[in-house]
Structures are given as structure tokens and as C-alpha cells.
Write an enzyme that holds these catalytic residues in place. Sequence first.
Site, short mmCIF file in Angstrom:
data_model
loop_
_atom_site.label_atom_id
_atom_site.label_comp_id
_atom_site.label_asym_id
_atom_site.label_seq_id
_atom_site.Cartn_x
_atom_site.Cartn_y
_atom_site.Cartn_z
N HIS A 71 17.76 -36.80 28.89
CA HIS A 71 19.17 -36.38 28.54
C HIS A 71 19.10 -34.88 27.98
CE1 HIS A 71 18.27 -36.60 23.96
NE2 HIS A 71 17.10 -37.46 24.38
N ASP A 188 13.72 -32.35 22.30
CA ASP A 188 14.12 -33.83 22.46
C ASP A 188 15.80 -33.58 22.92
OD1 ASP A 188 15.28 -36.32 22.55
OD2 ASP A 188 15.37 -36.40 20.32
N GLU A 222 22.96 -39.61 25.19
CA GLU A 222 21.73 -40.45 24.78
C GLU A 222 21.95 -40.56 23.30
OE1 GLU A 222 17.78 -41.65 23.59
OE2 GLU A 222 18.82 -39.74 22.99
N GLU A 223 21.86 -39.43 22.59
CA GLU A 223 21.67 -39.29 21.13
C GLU A 223 22.63 -40.11 20.46
OE1 GLU A 223 19.24 -38.34 19.89
OE2 GLU A 223 18.52 -36.51 20.93
N HIS A 323 13.66 -34.53 15.70
CA HIS A 323 14.89 -34.50 14.99
C HIS A 323 14.97 -33.57 13.65
CE1 HIS A 323 17.04 -38.27 16.73
NE2 HIS A 323 16.75 -37.41 17.73
#
Length: 350
Positions: A71, A188, A222-223, A323
Site C-alpha cells: 500500500h 510503512d 490500507e491505513e 507509525h
Amino acid sequence: MTNDPNVKETKQLIKDLVSIPSPSGNTNQVIQHVKSLLDEIGVKSTKNRKGGLIATVPGQNETQHRMLTAHVDTLGAMVKEIKSNGRLKLDLIGGFVYPSIEGEYCKIETANDTVITGTILMHQTSVHVYKNAGSAERNQLNMEVRLDEKVKNEEDVRALGIEVGDFVSFDPRVQLTDAGFIKSRHLDDKASVAILIQLLKRIKLENILLPYTTHFLISNNEEIGYGGNSNITPETVEYLAVDMGAIGDGQQTDEYTVSICAKDSSGPYHYGLRKHLVELCEKNQIGYKLDIYPHYGSDASAAIKAGHDIVHGLIGPGIDSSHAYERTHEDALVETEKLLYYYVQSELVE
């Protein structure tokens, strides 16, 4: 340090990707960038209605398909409120905590495409003024954006074109170190997006005929939980999410290997596929770690929750401080690339 000649290119790809703002809900610019990269290597791709990107590589078996996904959307925020003091209150996009963005530079993109910079701060930042500067809770009430514009009130801010709902992205502060580390926000999952691009390039350069038609989905939600839960063909048998391995207390994952997830908050991943991935690692001398991520979900788990009848798995390079201000090492990128290279040429799990 690895001797892999392609890792320098992979790291530059990651640097370029993280430098393009793409909070969930506002990803068109980075999707267009990825599409242009795929065009350059001769891989056709199309956008789905959600704004993600799909590329398909035909294989020997066209009745059974694979899908790989990574993603490109990231954490971010929206303008929640324009305050009377000329500052902004935020509403977060994605699962992270306010302390992780204190002091961060940011960009506000207005509806007319103007970009205005600022800094995310506590309202009670100055220790010379506020007795509770250190102890006040870092939350939506106390944190605000200080704009790099001469504004004194709400009217001044609105005159710039800023409105509630405008997207806010965080400065990635990307750095490549001499020791082989890459540290940045949004590894990420832009590290894995770069890895999939490199895999597609290698498939083209080596004229590899894959055993199964394989779809590559660059998802963009996705998040927020639903990036990879659609556009899965009825022929798709296996679905592998390529995301990050989370590092912390009680985890085996590190910054130098590929992490294979056995279970996350959605439950166990497919046991047979997990064993197959481990066997590929051991057969091909690929450094790996098995792990469980207690507070994690992936595009693969989203696909399962959407009702797709698939074998699902999750792997990715180990990434520290997920994150927040993240870091990984080029060794983890190389090991992940190697596993994917052998995986797409392997047989389906029985």
C-alpha cells in the site's frame, strides 16, 4: 552491508516515494508516480475506482491466479477546526498517537491545490509561559498546527484558502546512512511498494514466465482498513500482502531480515502458506523471522474479512518504530526481495 547491486536503486525508489505526500484519501499524486515507473519498465497498469493501481503479469496457468499487494497510502491528518488564534486543530488519519508527531513539520493542501507549510506543536509548548508544558496530555485538544504564514485569527487563515477537511501530510525527514539504514516516516508501506516495483522490473528484465498469472495491487486505503479488499479476480487462489514487520518487546522481527507473520489482530494467517514461505527461505538461504503482531491488520486480512475465498499471507521487511519515525536496513529490503522472487516462481500451496 549487503553486496546486492540493486539495493541502492531500491533505496532511492523508497526515498522518492516517501517524499510524495499521500495520506489515505489523497493518494492520486503518488499513484500517478508509481504508474509512470511501471510504464518505464513496460508493465501496464490500470486504476480501480478507489484509486489504487493494478498490474497483471500473465503466467503459464491462467485459471489459477496469485495476487501481491503493497500500500502506498500513509498516515496523515485533516484540518478539524480553524481556531480563533489562527492555528489548526487536527483529526488523525490512521492508527497512531499524537506524541509521535509533536514538533513535526507538515504541509496543508487546500482544495485549490495550494500547499501551506506549518509545524505541529502543543498549545502549551513554551516552558517560559506554561507550567504544564511537559505534563499536559498530547491529544487533539492540546495540539495544533502553527502555520508558516502571517495569521492572527480564523479570518486570516480562511483567506489563505484553508478549510475544514483539507489534508495534512507529515515531513518524512528521509535519510540514507552510510551504515545501510534508511530512516523516514512512511516506510510503512512505501518500502514494500519499492520492492514490488523492483520485482516487476526483474521479471521483465529476466523474461521470467511465471507459473501463474499474478496481479500486483498498489492499494491506497490500507491505513484505514479497506485498501486491498476488492478487485480480486475469482481465479485468485493465493493473496500475499507485502507490508512491514513490526519491531518491539516480545517480537523476533529485526531490521535485517524479512518478517513472516503467523498471526495479527485478525487471527492466524494461512498455515500452509506460512510454512511454504519458511521453506523457501530455508532452501534459498534467506534471512527471516516468524512473528505475531498483536495490534496489526493488513490488506490480506481485509480481503479475508470482505469474504474472499483465498489463501492469505503477510510478509515484509522489519521496520523499527512503526507509525512514528521509522527505520529499516538495506539487508531487510534484500531479504524481502529475495523471498518474493522465489515465491512468485513457486507452486501454489496445496
